[in-house]
Design an enzyme around this catalytic site. Structure first.
Site, short mmCIF file in Angstrom:
data_model
loop_
_atom_site.label_atom_id
_atom_site.label_comp_id
_atom_site.label_asym_id
_atom_site.label_seq_id
_atom_site.Cartn_x
_atom_site.Cartn_y
_atom_site.Cartn_z
CG ASP A 41 40.39 31.02 -15.88
OD1 ASP A 41 40.43 31.96 -15.07
OD2 ASP A 41 39.97 29.88 -15.58
CE1 TYR A 95 32.16 31.31 -19.39
CE2 TYR A 95 30.19 31.14 -18.02
CZ TYR A 95 31.45 31.66 -18.25
OH TYR A 95 32.00 32.52 -17.34
#
EC number: 5.4.99.12
Length: 274
Positions: free
Chosen positions: A56, A109
């Site tokens: 994103d 992540y």
């Protein structure tokens, strides 16, 4: 014809996400521009171009991977010289023709969360660790996504938290993730730490029932998220230390700019509170 995989690092702050969009600066847009300039890719369809993660707006990467078929030799330094300072190709791997970049064994992540000096409550790190354990294994993550997913079941392999002075560093390893899932996981763990959610709330959210209208988890800010690694079966990347160092040089300059902004903000707060 051969298939290659490239590891891409980028600082997401000034990009409108990874995926190319008309009239917006994106990571993919910059990469494809350079690939076309150097005749590595003429058409993404015929090159069977694909990417592992469509991050994103604001999200960073040190481990996103792209793959495509080409007749041309890949010269990483040449390509990096044509790319902007906030994107660099940092690794290359020869992969089988049938390599599926979208299906790594694991994705990692990293989330960077500063501890707010303006929050009156003290974080309960012990409770946060207990809450993190609830995520391990296969669960229904419907309530940790922004969309209504056809298959909300995901497997989390590990969740780790490191406290470094006034910064929390979350590391989350899983097979795959839903949209906004990592950022909502971080939000829920932080709310447990501040006593806004209970550990039982986390367990309820992981059950296959819709609770988003009752417990609203806002995703943690995108600028703290890093897609830090992908692991593939029998694939090893040859990393470019030169490319990594070029990105480090850029980051040091950016760090000092942001540090100046932060110090100025602190001084503004003190002046306004006089």
């Amino acid at each position: 014809m051969r298939r290659v995989a490239l590891k891409i690092a980028y600082i997401g702050s000034n990009f409108h996400g990874y995926q190319r969009q008309p009239n917006y600066r994106t990571v993919e847009g910059e990469l494809l521009r350079v690939f076309k300039e150097t005749n590595i890719i003429e058409d993404t369809w015929t090159a069977h171009y694909s990417v592992a993660g469509r991050t994103d707006k604001g999200v960073h990467s040190t481990g996103n991977v792209i793959s495509f078929i080409t007749d041309e030799d890949i010269h990483i330094n040449q390509l990096n010289g044509l790319l902007p300072d906030d994107i660099k190709i940092i690794g290359e791997a020869r992969v089988p023709y049938g390599f599926k970049v979208r299906f790594p064994l694991t994705r990692t992540y990293t989330y960077i969360q500063p501890i707010s000096p303006f929050e009156k409550k003290t974080l309960d790190i012990t409770k946060m660790h207990v809450a993190m354990e609830s995520f391990i294994g296969k669960h229904n993550f419907r309530n940790f996504s922004k969309r209504n997913e056809k298959n909300p079941n995901r497997k989390i392999i590990d969740v780790n938290l490191e406290v470094d002075e006034d910064v929390l560093i979350f590391t989350i390893v899983g097979e795959s993730f839903l949209w906004n899932m990592v950022r909502k996981m971080v939000t829920s763990i932080m709310e447990v730490g501040y006593g806004k959610l209970d550990i039982n709330d986390i367990n309820e959210l992981l059950k296959p029932k819709e609770l988003r209208q009752f417990i609203r988890l806002q995703p943690a800010p995108a600028n703290g998220l890093i897609l830090s690694d992908m692991e593939y079966k029998n694939i090893k990347f040859k990393d470019s230390e030169y490319a990594k160092n070029k990105l480090v040089e850029f980051l040091k300059k950016e760090y000092m700019l942001h540090e100046q902004e932060k110090k100025a903000d602190c001084r503004l707060i003190k002046i306004l509170k006089k």
